[in-house]
Write an enzyme that holds these catalytic residues in place. Sequence first.
Site, short mmCIF file in Angstrom:
data_model
loop_
_atom_site.label_atom_id
_atom_site.label_comp_id
_atom_site.label_asym_id
_atom_site.label_seq_id
_atom_site.Cartn_x
_atom_site.Cartn_y
_atom_site.Cartn_z
N ARG B 45 63.32 44.66 61.34
CA ARG B 45 64.46 45.50 61.71
C ARG B 45 64.37 46.80 60.92
O ARG B 45 64.69 46.83 59.74
CB ARG B 45 65.77 44.82 61.33
CG ARG B 45 66.01 43.52 62.06
CD ARG B 45 67.23 42.83 61.48
NE ARG B 45 67.26 41.44 61.90
CZ ARG B 45 67.89 40.49 61.24
NH1 ARG B 45 68.56 40.77 60.15
NH2 ARG B 45 67.87 39.26 61.69
N ASP B 47 65.54 50.43 59.70
CA ASP B 47 66.83 51.10 59.52
C ASP B 47 66.94 52.36 60.38
O ASP B 47 65.93 52.86 60.88
CB ASP B 47 66.97 51.60 58.06
CG ASP B 47 66.98 50.46 57.06
OD1 ASP B 47 67.42 49.36 57.41
OD2 ASP B 47 66.55 50.70 55.91
N TYR B 105 54.14 48.66 55.37
CA TYR B 105 54.90 49.91 55.53
C TYR B 105 54.17 51.03 54.81
O TYR B 105 53.46 50.79 53.82
CB TYR B 105 56.30 49.76 54.91
CG TYR B 105 57.26 48.94 55.72
CD1 TYR B 105 58.09 49.56 56.66
CD2 TYR B 105 57.35 47.56 55.57
CE1 TYR B 105 58.99 48.81 57.41
CE2 TYR B 105 58.25 46.81 56.31
CZ TYR B 105 59.06 47.44 57.24
OH TYR B 105 59.95 46.70 57.98
N ARG B 203 62.61 51.18 50.63
CA ARG B 203 63.20 52.46 50.23
C ARG B 203 63.73 52.41 48.79
O ARG B 203 63.65 53.41 48.07
CB ARG B 203 64.30 52.85 51.21
CG ARG B 203 63.72 53.23 52.59
CD ARG B 203 64.78 53.30 53.66
NE ARG B 203 65.86 54.17 53.26
CZ ARG B 203 67.07 54.18 53.83
NH1 ARG B 203 67.33 53.34 54.82
NH2 ARG B 203 67.98 55.02 53.43
#
Lengths: 250, 250
Positions: B45, B47, B105, B203
Site C-alpha cells: 500500500r 502512501d 523501495y 520514509r
Amino acid sequence: MTLQYDGTAYNGWQVQSSGTTIQGLLQDSLFRLTGESVSVVGAGRTDAGVHALEQVASFASGSLLETGIMRRALNAMLPSDIRVMDIAETDGDFHPRYAARAKRYIYVIANTQDVPVFLSRYLWQVRFPLDVEAMQTASFCVIGRHDFSSFRGSGCSAKTTVRTIHRLGVEKTGEMPFLFTAFRGDFIKISIEGDGFLRHMVRNLVGTLVEVGRGRTRALDMRGILEAKDRRRAGPAAPPGGLFLDKVIY
Amino acid sequence: MTLQYDGTAYNGWQVQSSGTTIQGLLQDSLFRLTGESVSVVGAGRTDAGVHALEQVASFASGSLLETGIMRRALNAMLPSDIRVMDIAETDGDFHPRYAARAKRYIYVIANTQDVPVFLSRYLWQVRFPLDVEAMQTASFCVIGRHDFSSFRGSGCSAKTTVRTIHRLGVEKTGEMPFLFTAFRGDFIKISIEGDGFLRHMVRNLVGTLVEVGRGRTRALDMRGILEAKDRRRAGPAAPPGGLFLDKVIY
C-alpha cells in the site's frame, strides 16, 4: 529573470479571473518579499498546462536586495514546479516581449504504445503510426511570412495575424528530449522558431501536422489550409502538455 | 498485473473514504470493462504521493477477454499517470502480498541547490550538505531482523512490528536515477529491501538518516533509536515524492 516551470498545475502564465497562474504566483511572492505590488511582464504567455524550459520576465523594484539573494528567497516561497533560474538588472526600458527577436518552442510527441508514467505530462502520446516525412513536407510551406489566421485560437486578441516563422523542424528521434533521455522509443520533436505566435498557434500547427502524419490530411493541402485564413480548415489543437517554451532570443 | 504510477495526484494506493486512489481507479475501470465488481489486491500500500516503478496487484475475473486486450482497454480508461504494464493469469490462490518474498523501495534525494522543475516531484531536495558516509554508518545497524516500532507511522495497523531488512544501501550518485539520467548533480539514492514494511517505515528511516547526514543526530545513535522502540526518538518522515516502490520479489 529567467524561469523554468512545469505548467501542469497552472492556469497558464497570465493572471486570470480564476485559477492559479505563474505570473500571479511571482507577483504574490515579490509582494511578500519586497512589500511592493509589482507587475511581472513575461516574454510570452504560455497556456494552461504548457511548460517553459526558459521563460523571460521582468519587473521594476526599488528593493535593495542583491539579485542572488532575491532569487533564492523567491525560490523558497514558490512551489517546486516553478524555479527562478537567474535574476539580473536591466535598463529601465527593457521589455521582455518587445525586445525579443524571436521565440522558440518545442513540441514532443511519443509515437508509441507505451510511455513511462513519469514522462506522460511532458508529451502527447499518439498511438497511430505517423508518417514523419509527410509531416516534414507539410511543414515546409509554413516557414516564412504568412497570415496565420487558420491557426489562430479563439479569444486571440492580436491586432495583426501576420507572423514570420524562421524555422520549423519535424524530427524523428529515438529518445525523449531534455532530461529524460534514458528512455528510448519513437519520439517526434517539433521545433518552431518565429518572431511571434498567435494564441494556440503552435498547438494548432502541431495538431494539423499530426492530421497529415495520420493520413487524414494530405501534406500538399497544408498550403491551402494556410491560404484559406479559416480556423475551421486546420486540425484540432494539440494538447498543452507536449509544449515547451524553449528559448526567448534577444 | 504489474503497474507503474506517478502517485503525485492520488490519495495513495488503497481506497479511502475521500480522495482518488489507484486501487479505486483500477476497480472502477475493471467494472466498466467487465461489468464485474472486483477487489484489486496490491502487493504493497503506497502512501499518497508515493510512486511505483513496478507494483503488483491481482484480481479475480470471469471475463473472457484476452489479457493483452484487457491491458490495452484498461490503459485507455485509466489516466496517463497510471499504466498497466502487463497482465498474466495466475493460480486462484495467488496473493500478491502474502506470496511476496521481499519488496524493494528506492528513495531519491537531490543534495543540491537547484533542481530542474521537471524532476521536482520525484525527489526530496535537501539543501544542507549531507554527510553520506555518516548516513551509511547509521544505516548498517538497521539491517537484519528488528522491532521497528521507532519507525512506525501513526495509524499503522500491523499486528507485529518485527521486520527483516535484507539490504539498505545509501549511495552518492552524479545523476538522477531512472529515466532522468541526463541531469547531472549531487544525488543520494537510498535502496531498501525487506520482507515487509510498517506504515511510513521507509520514509521515517530516510528522514532519520537525513538527520544523521545533517549532523543533528550522530550515526552511532541510530542503534539507540531503533532499540528505544519509540517513534519520538526517530526523525521526521521524508516527503512522499522521493519514494518509489521499485520491485516486488517473489
